[in-house]
Write a protein that holds these residues in place. Sequence first.
Motif, short mmCIF file in Angstrom:
data_model
loop_
_atom_site.label_atom_id
_atom_site.label_comp_id
_atom_site.label_asym_id
_atom_site.label_seq_id
_atom_site.Cartn_x
_atom_site.Cartn_y
_atom_site.Cartn_z
N PHE A 154 21.13 30.47 30.52
CA PHE A 154 21.64 31.08 29.29
C PHE A 154 23.03 31.67 29.53
O PHE A 154 23.94 31.47 28.74
N PHE A 155 23.19 32.42 30.62
CA PHE A 155 24.47 33.03 30.96
C PHE A 155 25.08 32.37 32.20
O PHE A 155 24.36 32.10 33.17
N SER A 156 26.37 32.15 32.17
CA SER A 156 27.16 31.91 33.38
C SER A 156 28.01 33.15 33.60
O SER A 156 28.91 33.45 32.80
N ILE A 157 27.71 33.89 34.65
CA ILE A 157 28.46 35.11 34.96
C ILE A 157 29.47 34.76 36.03
O ILE A 157 29.12 34.37 37.15
N ILE A 158 30.74 34.88 35.69
CA ILE A 158 31.83 34.44 36.55
C ILE A 158 32.51 35.66 37.17
O ILE A 158 32.97 36.56 36.45
N ILE A 159 32.58 35.67 38.50
CA ILE A 159 33.19 36.79 39.22
C ILE A 159 34.34 36.27 40.06
O ILE A 159 34.13 35.66 41.11
N PRO A 160 35.59 36.49 39.66
CA PRO A 160 36.72 36.18 40.53
C PRO A 160 36.74 37.20 41.67
O PRO A 160 36.52 38.40 41.45
N SER A 161 36.97 36.75 42.88
CA SER A 161 36.97 37.70 44.00
C SER A 161 38.05 37.35 45.02
O SER A 161 38.41 36.18 45.20
N PHE A 162 38.53 38.39 45.68
CA PHE A 162 39.41 38.22 46.84
C PHE A 162 39.38 39.52 47.64
O PHE A 162 39.74 40.58 47.12
N ASN A 163 38.90 39.42 48.86
CA ASN A 163 38.80 40.59 49.75
C ASN A 163 38.13 41.78 49.04
O ASN A 163 38.68 42.87 48.95
N ALA A 164 36.91 41.54 48.57
CA ALA A 164 36.17 42.54 47.79
C ALA A 164 34.96 43.07 48.55
O ALA A 164 33.94 43.40 47.95
N SER A 202 35.08 41.87 40.44
CA SER A 202 34.29 42.12 41.64
C SER A 202 34.17 43.61 41.95
O SER A 202 33.39 44.01 42.81
N ASP A 203 34.94 44.44 41.24
CA ASP A 203 34.86 45.89 41.43
C ASP A 203 34.26 46.59 40.20
O ASP A 203 34.27 47.81 40.11
#
Length: 250
Positions: free
Chosen positions: A4-14, A89-90
């Motif tokens: 149902f959901f696609s939860i997208i988390i961009p991350s870099f050094n998190a 990511s935060d």
Amino acid sequence: MSPFFSIIIPSFNAENTIITALESILQQTFKDFEIRIVDGLSTDKTLEIIRGIDDNRIIVHSDKDKGIYDAMNKGIHYAQGEWLYFIGSDDYLYNNDVLQTLSQTLNKAKNHVIYGNVLINGNTGWATDRQVYNGKYSFQKLLKSNICHQSMFYRRSFILKNQLEYDLKYPISSDWDFNIACRLQSKFTFINTIVAVFNAGGISTGKSITEPFLEERKVKYAHLYEKYKPNIMQRLKYKINALIKKVIRK
């Protein structure tokens, strides 16, 4: 079957925050989702932390990108869910029932974009600590300020059909430009609920980076500014309301 959901988390050094973001999702009472982490080749322990979580709903994509909006564009095309949701990511979801509450509205939604509020944690320069940001938006309000993408849900088929994506030439406000482009194609639906906690300190906090969108929007969407310009009665109403608030404060 697609989630149902696609939860997208961009991350870099998190490494210091990613676990909080993930736990806020994994602890949801609503379980029908995938998590697409789009990582920009982190050099700290971010990927190690993510891969230490045994949950097949978490899918990691890690390669070089051109920043957060490039990662979000990639996330759109990786996603398989009916509804797209982007969270930093935060940042983290407000409580364990958020997705359950939203799913009930999304199941019946005719519009392709649904949004609520975020709770601000820290001072951002455009919002204050503990502020619930930012209520219902008219088109006119959207031209003046953005809706936090941490409070927004986009129907994936609508985004793909209209070939909508984040413009990488706007390093801070590409999501604002994206939201205006979405609004030109579909009305939005507002739900008066807090979706997530937005932590100050990201790229949108402060004004240390020159943002061309702040000026370009006045040219790019000039016809909209004219269309939604308040008439004389509206301007008078705004002034009266402002005067009343000023008197009340005294």
